[in-house]
Design an enzyme around this catalytic site. Structure first.
Site, PDB file in Angstrom:
ATOM      1  N   GLY A 114      29.152  11.651  49.433  1.00  0.00           N
ATOM      2  CA  GLY A 114      28.315  12.810  49.123  1.00  0.00           C
ATOM      3  C   GLY A 114      29.049  14.138  49.089  1.00  0.00           C
ATOM      4  N   ASN A 122      26.853   8.168  42.995  1.00  0.00           N
ATOM      5  CA  ASN A 122      25.434   8.353  43.301  1.00  0.00           C
ATOM      6  C   ASN A 122      25.093   9.839  43.380  1.00  0.00           C
ATOM      7  OD1 ASN A 122      22.781   8.318  44.182  1.00  0.00           O
ATOM      8  ND2 ASN A 122      23.121   6.921  45.832  1.00  0.00           N
ATOM      9  N   THR A 123      25.536  10.496  44.477  1.00  0.00           N
ATOM     10  CA  THR A 123      25.128  11.881  44.745  1.00  0.00           C
ATOM     11  C   THR A 123      25.343  12.812  43.552  1.00  0.00           C
ATOM     12  OG1 THR A 123      25.602  11.578  47.078  1.00  0.00           O
ATOM     13  CG2 THR A 123      25.538  13.853  46.292  1.00  0.00           C
ATOM     14  N   LYS A 159      26.788  -4.837  49.013  1.00  0.00           N
ATOM     15  CA  LYS A 159      27.845  -3.856  49.286  1.00  0.00           C
ATOM     16  C   LYS A 159      27.864  -3.656  50.798  1.00  0.00           C
ATOM     17  CE  LYS A 159      28.738   1.060  49.094  1.00  0.00           C
ATOM     18  NZ  LYS A 159      28.390   2.353  48.505  1.00  0.00           N
ATOM     19  N   ALA A 196      32.400   6.655  46.304  1.00  0.00           N
ATOM     20  CA  ALA A 196      32.241   7.817  47.198  1.00  0.00           C
ATOM     21  C   ALA A 196      33.115   9.007  46.821  1.00  0.00           C
ATOM     22  CB  ALA A 196      32.503   7.451  48.652  1.00  0.00           C
ATOM     23  N   GLY A 197      32.487  10.147  46.777  1.00  0.00           N
ATOM     24  CA  GLY A 197      33.204  11.408  46.589  1.00  0.00           C
ATOM     25  C   GLY A 197      33.452  11.814  45.153  1.00  0.00           C
TER      26      GLY A 197
END
Lengths: 258, 66
Positions: free
Chosen positions: A158, A207-208, A97, A185-186
């Site tokens: 995040g 992820n986050t 990635k 993301a987000g």
């Protein structure tokens, strides 16, 4: 009937990719991977702390899961290329990635450098999934450079803000047919994942929102279910929106009719 | 002999092979990559590569990331 989700010739049954950062423990990470049903996870490369003798994270990732090594820490194409080559040398595959970031406040990807790195690494036989700002010209350039997918950001890394880039992502979905679109993301709650899938994204990466939840394994399962329902909604071509009401019940046979 | 290992200047006896240096460290060698002066050193070459004064050595491994 859904079309298969294929990246560089490899079919993935799950449209949910998981990041492995920020987990409270490696045991929690392992349980979360299993509950998520994911078949591909991102990892990063860092200097070893010679004073720690930390256990390797790879021992906690089931063997059949694809490792997608990110190039986090890279500030330009050259550094991303260096990290990718190191990752391949480690002997855990060649899925990368690309993440080129030189802005500390918003962590926005540098599309121009990302395209350069993609060109070089795809030419060396890597399977490249570039994290990118959702710009149609950049996405086309990435496809031309040999990317195996494009990964537009939903909102800041995040931030858990959801699909702030919704309109631009939809344009990529409409216009880029050659490779899968993976929203990265987000994505903060399962409804964001469902929205991305309803738009027609091929997959999402979280992820986050999972790693920092009180119960990451349960949260991962909730995301996995949202991905499945969002995809089903996309395939069923849900009804159009309207700014006027449209009665669901018949407009005849009222009790007050004369 | 001074070596720059993961950004820190460390002093070691002269004529040290990469392999013997790594074996002296309390680290798991299974999933690491080594770079000397920005050149990747393949695992197979570890025993016959010697560390030299002011070599910049990077010892890298996988961690969690998004």
């Amino acid at each position: 009937m859904d079309k298969p989700f294929i990246i560089a010739g490899k079919e993935l049954k799950s449209r949910f990719l998981l990041g492995t950062g920020k987990f409270g423990s490696k045991e929690i990470l392992r349980d979360t991977i299993i509950q998520s049903g994911t078949e591909a996870v991102t990892v990063a490369l860092r200097r070893i702390d010679l004073n720690l003798n930390e256990e390797n994270i790879l021992f906690y990732i089931p063997k059949d899961i694809i490792l997608l090594t990110n190039t986090s820490g890279a500030r330009n194409a050259k550094e991303a290329i260096r990290i990718a080559r190191l990752a391949r040398e480690a002997g855990y595959g060649n899925w990368i990635k690309i993440e080129v970031i030189n802005d500390c406040k918003y962590l926005l990807p540098d599309n121009a450098e990302t395209i350069k790195a993609t060109e070089v690494l795809a030419g060396e036989g890597f399977i490249i999934l570039p994290y990118m700002h959702p710009d149609l010209y950049a996405a086309r350039a990435l496809v031309k450079a040999g990317a195996a997918a494009v990964m537009p950001l939903g909102s800041l890394i995040g931030s858990n803000l959801g699909l702030e880039m919704k309109m631009m992502i939809k344009i990529l979905i409409n216009e880029i047919d050659e490779v899968p679109i993976i929203v990265d993301a987000g994505i903060g709650v399962p409804v964001h994942a469902a929205q991305a899938m309803e738009l027609g994204a091929d997959a999402i990466l979280v992820n986050t929102a999972v790693a920092t939840a009180a119960d990451p394994a349960k949260t991962a399962k909730a995301f996995a279910e949202a991905v499945i329902s969002g995809r089903a909604a996309y395939l069923s071509k849900t009804a159009n929106q309207s700014f006027m009401a449209s009665a669901s019940s018949p407009l005849t046979g009222y009790l007050h009719d004369q | 002999m001074k070596l720059i290992i993961n950004g820190k200047i460390l002093t070691y006896p002269a004529s040290l092979s990469l392999q013997s240096y790594l074996e002296q460290q309390n680290i798991d060698l299974e999933a690491i990559v080594v770079e000397i002066n920005e050149k990747i050193i393949k695992r197979i070459d570890w025993p016959r590569v010697n560390l030299n004064e002011f070599d910049v050595v990077e010892l890298i491994s996988f961690v969690g990331g998004g």
